[in-house]
Design an enzyme around this catalytic site. Structure first.
Site, PDB file in Angstrom:
ATOM      1  N   HIS A  56     -82.083 -80.952  20.609  1.00 17.32           N
ATOM      2  CA  HIS A  56     -80.875 -81.750  20.650  1.00 17.32           C
ATOM      3  C   HIS A  56     -81.077 -82.995  21.529  1.00 17.32           C
ATOM      4  CE1 HIS A  56     -76.543 -82.226  20.031  1.00 17.32           C
ATOM      5  NE2 HIS A  56     -76.562 -82.812  21.213  1.00 17.32           N
ATOM      6  N   SER A  92     -74.372 -85.849  17.604  1.00 18.53           N
ATOM      7  CA  SER A  92     -73.751 -84.812  18.424  1.00 18.53           C
ATOM      8  C   SER A  92     -72.223 -84.896  18.325  1.00 18.53           C
ATOM      9  CB  SER A  92     -74.248 -84.937  19.863  1.00 18.53           C
ATOM     10  OG  SER A  92     -73.918 -83.810  20.618  1.00 18.53           O
ATOM     11  N   ASP A 107     -81.896 -76.192  18.946  1.00 20.47           N
ATOM     12  CA  ASP A 107     -80.613 -76.829  19.249  1.00 20.47           C
ATOM     13  C   ASP A 107     -79.492 -75.825  18.998  1.00 20.47           C
ATOM     14  OD1 ASP A 107     -78.401 -78.488  19.525  1.00 20.47           O
ATOM     15  OD2 ASP A 107     -78.854 -79.732  17.773  1.00 20.47           O
TER      16      ASP A 107
END
Length: 403
Positions: A373, A189, A343
């Site tokens: 995610h 991320s 995501d």
């Protein structure tokens, strides 16, 4: 009795409404995932209330939750774990105890959390990096960089870059018996964003002689220009990371000024004088047909120059690695990119994979259709998910085969 039963019924209906989240049919363990999503939603609502009442900043409330996940550095029979500092930045160091035939591999890992949350000592990250060290018999450096809202860009980038540059010194590599030709930067991320930016910056740094062997980017955030990509539209209200939270993370990375968040939410934050940058994130050219679906590309809507002048970071390639030109990409190392169908950041990773491949960089792109995610974090405790183990194992397998 009737009134009590009615109240119980209404409370049950409200709870069911709150907990229920539509889960795609191909997802494993849907009820467990519903409960996890409901928990994240509740925490987000609590943070919103505290922020609106002026009790605590939104991100500070979320940070209390991540702080509760902290685990002390605990060594075991396979790995010695030490909290220390590299270049005055906190790191958690994992040193394998198994014998090695020669110099070891090394992974420098940057945690996720939207540049606002997380730390190397969180239980989920300690598990991931400990597992990496044990499975690969590798030295792992997990970095606890400084966070927003107290610190804004470029502090987070500078912290992880300082640690990387420090570790890549020949004397430090020698101290930890690391092979200088087998070092990787990795992250998930926001950490994937930082890893990509570090790999790019190292190419321009004449002071660093050691070259990275690889970079591994797990559902990375890579661009700030277009926050209305197909993946943002399709997943705006889905699992763990809705669009509204991602916009909060992006804007908070640069400033606590709400005007930038509002402009980003409406996708009107890029000034017309920066229009040339959109070529690097034009999804109509960079996404495969199966991800374009019924979406139609439209020209950008530009905002005023004032925000870009006050907060130029969101147009900086150190914050948005996709903004690097094709000519600068071809020298990047062997790359692993993991993206998830459900995501908002899916298309960032897909576009970067396509651009790197076009530039001649060897890329392995794993696109997981039944994942979301943050999934790689759910590998232990009551929130353990089979999909988390699949993603973690695939990441480790790639490192083992390529590093």
């Amino acid at each position: 009795m009737g009134a009590k039963l009615l109240c119980l019924f209404l409370a049950s209906v409200l709870l069911a409404y709150y907990v229920y989240t539509p889960i795609p049919e191909d997802f494993e363990e849907p009820w467990k995932l519903m409960l996890i999503t409901a928990s994240f939603r509740a925490i987000g609502h609590l943070a919103e209330v505290a922020d609106r009442l002026g009790l605590m900043h939104y991100m500070e409330v979320l940070m209390l939750i991540t702080a509760a996940e902290y685990v002390a550095p605990m060594s075991d029979e396979n790995v010695t774990v030490i909290d220390t500092e590299f270049s005055n930045i906190a790191v958690r160091l994992y040193l394998p105890q198994k014998a090695s035939d020669g110099l070891r591999r090394a992974v420098i890992y940057f945690h996720g959390g939207g540049w606002c949350l997380g730390q190397a000592g969180m239980k989920s990250y300690d598990h991931l990096t400990r597992w990496t060290s044990n499975r690969l018999n590798a030295v792992v450096v997990s970095v606890s960089y400084r966070l927003a809202p107290k610190y804004h860009f470029p502090v987070q980038f500078e912290d992880v870059y300082s640690v990387t540059k420090f570790f890549l010194q020949s004397s430090i590599l020698s101290q930890y018996e690391v092979d200088p030709e087998r070092v990787c930067v990795a992250g998930d991320s926001a950490g994937g964003n930082l890893a990509a930016a570090v790999a790019q910056q190292l190419l321009e740094d004449t002071e660093v002689e050691t070259k990275l062997k690889a970079q591994a980017l797990i559902y990375p955030a890579l661009q700030t220009l277009d926050l209305n990509l197909p993946s943002y539209q399709e997943n705006k209200n889905k699992l763990i990371l809705p669009k509204s939270l991602m916009v909060k993370f992006w804007s908070e990375y640069f400033t606590s000024d709400s005007s930038l968040r509002e402009a980003m939410a409406s996708n009107r934050h890029v000034p017309v004088e920066s229009s040339h940058l959109f070529q690097f994130v034009n999804w109509s050219n960079l996404l495969p047909e199966e991800l374009k679906k019924d979406h139609v590309y439209s020209s950008p809507t530009y905002g005023s120059s004032e925000l870009a002048q006050k907060y130029p970071g969101f147009l900086d390639r150190r914050a948005a690695p996709l903004l690097v030109s094709d000519a600068q990409l071809h020298r990047l190392p062997l790359t692993y990119i993991l993206t998830c169908e459900h995501d908002v950041l899916r298309d960032d990773g897909v576009m970067y994979a396509r651009r790197l491949q076009a530039a001649g960089v060897p890329v392995t792109h794993d696109h997981i259709k039944d994942a979301f995610h943050g999934a790689i974090m759910f590998v232990s405790g009551p929130a353990e998910l089979a999909v988390g183990h699949r993603l973690l194992n695939r990441y480790i397998e790639w490192l083992n085969e390529n590093l």
